[in-house]
Scaffold this active site. Structure first.
Site, PDB file in Angstrom:
ATOM      1  N   PHE A   1      28.253  45.311  35.714  1.00 22.41           N
ATOM      2  CA  PHE A   1      29.033  46.055  36.707  1.00 22.41           C
ATOM      3  C   PHE A   1      28.916  47.554  36.389  1.00 22.41           C
ATOM      4  CE2 PHE A   1      32.537  47.362  39.284  1.00 22.41           C
ATOM      5  CZ  PHE A   1      32.816  46.328  40.161  1.00 22.41           C
TER       6      PHE A   1
ATOM      7  N   GLU B   1      34.419  40.182  31.419  1.00 25.29           N
ATOM      8  CA  GLU B   1      33.776  39.069  30.718  1.00 25.29           C
ATOM      9  C   GLU B   1      33.267  39.469  29.323  1.00 25.29           C
ATOM     10  OE1 GLU B   1      32.895  39.661  34.131  1.00 25.29           O
ATOM     11  OE2 GLU B   1      34.402  38.143  34.583  1.00 25.29           O
TER      12      GLU B   1
ATOM     13  N   VAL C   1      34.389  50.903  33.106  1.00 29.83           N
ATOM     14  CA  VAL C   1      35.427  50.636  34.100  1.00 29.83           C
ATOM     15  C   VAL C   1      35.829  51.978  34.718  1.00 29.83           C
ATOM     16  CG1 VAL C   1      37.524  49.328  34.552  1.00 29.83           C
ATOM     17  CG2 VAL C   1      36.243  48.893  32.450  1.00 29.83           C
ATOM     18  N   ILE C   2      35.679  52.058  36.033  1.00 31.68           N
ATOM     19  CA  ILE C   2      35.994  53.311  36.734  1.00 31.68           C
ATOM     20  C   ILE C   2      37.177  53.061  37.656  1.00 31.68           C
ATOM     21  CG2 ILE C   2      35.113  55.112  38.271  1.00 31.68           C
ATOM     22  CD1 ILE C   2      32.269  54.355  37.310  1.00 31.68           C
TER      23      ILE C   2
ATOM     24  N   GLY D   1      41.035  52.517  43.842  1.00 34.32           N
ATOM     25  CA  GLY D   1      42.301  52.728  44.537  1.00 34.32           C
ATOM     26  C   GLY D   1      43.316  51.622  44.311  1.00 34.32           C
ATOM     27  N   THR D   2      42.976  50.633  43.486  1.00 39.45           N
ATOM     28  CA  THR D   2      43.879  49.488  43.272  1.00 39.45           C
ATOM     29  C   THR D   2      44.152  49.336  41.774  1.00 39.45           C
ATOM     30  OG1 THR D   2      42.158  47.847  42.874  1.00 39.45           O
ATOM     31  CG2 THR D   2      42.683  48.330  45.191  1.00 39.45           C
TER      32      THR D   2
ATOM     33  N   HIS E   1      43.330  47.074  39.872  1.00 41.73           N
ATOM     34  CA  HIS E   1      42.297  46.263  39.201  1.00 41.73           C
ATOM     35  C   HIS E   1      41.820  46.924  37.907  1.00 41.73           C
ATOM     36  CE1 HIS E   1      39.602  42.848  39.429  1.00 41.73           C
ATOM     37  NE2 HIS E   1      38.577  43.633  39.144  1.00 41.73           N
TER      38      HIS E   1
HETATM   39  N1  INI Z   1      34.060  45.462  36.119  1.00 46.64           N
HETATM   40  C1  INI Z   1      33.593  46.518  35.425  1.00 46.64           C
HETATM   41  O1  INI Z   1      32.828  46.341  34.470  1.00 46.64           O
HETATM   42  N2  INI Z   1      33.965  47.778  35.769  1.00 46.64           N
HETATM   43  C2  INI Z   1      34.808  48.024  36.813  1.00 46.64           C
HETATM   44  O2  INI Z   1      35.099  49.220  37.103  1.00 46.64           O
HETATM   45  C3  INI Z   1      35.316  46.927  37.543  1.00 46.64           C
HETATM   46  N3  INI Z   1      36.194  47.147  38.660  1.00 46.64           N
HETATM   47  O3  INI Z   1      36.783  48.232  38.766  1.00 46.64           O
HETATM   48  O4  INI Z   1      36.390  46.277  39.484  1.00 46.64           O
HETATM   49  C4  INI Z   1      34.904  45.621  37.174  1.00 46.64           C
HETATM   50  N4  INI Z   1      35.328  44.548  37.838  1.00 46.64           N
HETATM   51  C5  INI Z   1      34.730  43.246  37.680  1.00 46.64           C
HETATM   52  C6  INI Z   1      35.309  42.462  36.513  1.00 46.64           C
HETATM   53  O5  INI Z   1      34.884  43.011  35.280  1.00 46.64           O
HETATM   54  C7  INI Z   1      34.872  41.003  36.535  1.00 46.64           C
HETATM   55  O6  INI Z   1      33.480  40.910  36.415  1.00 46.64           O
HETATM   56  C8  INI Z   1      35.308  40.261  37.808  1.00 46.64           C
HETATM   57  O7  INI Z   1      36.695  40.419  38.021  1.00 46.64           O
HETATM   58  C9  INI Z   1      34.984  38.749  37.682  1.00 46.64           C
HETATM   59  O8  INI Z   1      35.696  38.144  36.607  1.00 46.64           O
END
Ligand code: INI
Length: 157
Positions: A23, A59, A82-83, A86-87, A89
């Site tokens: 990601f 993960e 991880v950036i 707006g939520t 998450h």
């Molecule tokens: N995963 C990231 O590595 N960076 C992010 O910024 C991010 N955001 O913001 O959503 C992100 N989401 C995915 C997460 O890590 C999982 O792969 C997903 O939720 C499936 O379990």
């Protein structure tokens, strides 16, 4: 003078793993390049280096735990990005990975270091992946080498 026990930054013995999440790969691939470059330039042979990939930073802790517990590696470097969006998450993913990797680092028999960016903006992430603020993947790799050499010196598990 007190006796100082610390790790050097050269020629660590043993195998290393780099675990990287896909990601935000436009950032994490640069962290990976920085980590591999630092490991190789400090004396880790290509043959002693494995790269594991997982879908997202959430993960990463599970992957790092399995890699670290497998007993094959003296050092494991965790890389992700991880950036903030707006939520909420961001908070969940960033919070879980910091806790998760922290737990693995405490319990594993090998060195585990944390090269996960948690930034408010894309620009901050870019800066930490090889632009203005260095490469945090390389920094985590160098920290891992130092810890591996420190643990070896201490004869510590
Ligand atoms: N995963 C990231 O590595 N960076 C992010 O910024 C991010 N955001 O913001 O959503 C992100 N989401 C995915 C997460 O890590 C999982 O792969 C997903 O939720 C499936 O379990």
């Amino acid at each position: 003078m007190p006796r100082t026990i610390e790790g050097t930054l050269v020629n660590p013995h043993g195998r290393f793993a780099v675990c990287v999440s896909r990601f935000n790969s436009f950032i994490t691939e640069h962290l990976l390049t920085g980590a591999v470059d630092a490991l190789v330039r400090h004396g880790v042979a290509d043959a002693d280096l494995d790269v594991f990939r997982c879908p997202g930073t959430f993960e990463l802790s599970g992957l790092v735990r399995r890699v670290a517990q497998g007993g094959k590696y003296v050092g494991v470097v965790a890389l992700g990005c991880v950036i903030r969006g707006g939520t909420p998450h961001f908070e969940y993913v960033a919070g879980e990975v910091a806790k998760g990797i922290g737990q693995v680092a405490l319990t594993a028999d090998c060195a585990v270091t944390f090269g996960v960016l948690t930034t408010d903006t894309v620009e901050q992430a870019v800066d930490r992946a090889g632009v203005k603020a260095g490469n945090k993947g390389g920094d985590a790799a160098i920290a891992c080498i130092e810890l591996v050499n420190l643990y070896a010196r201490m004869g510590a598990k």
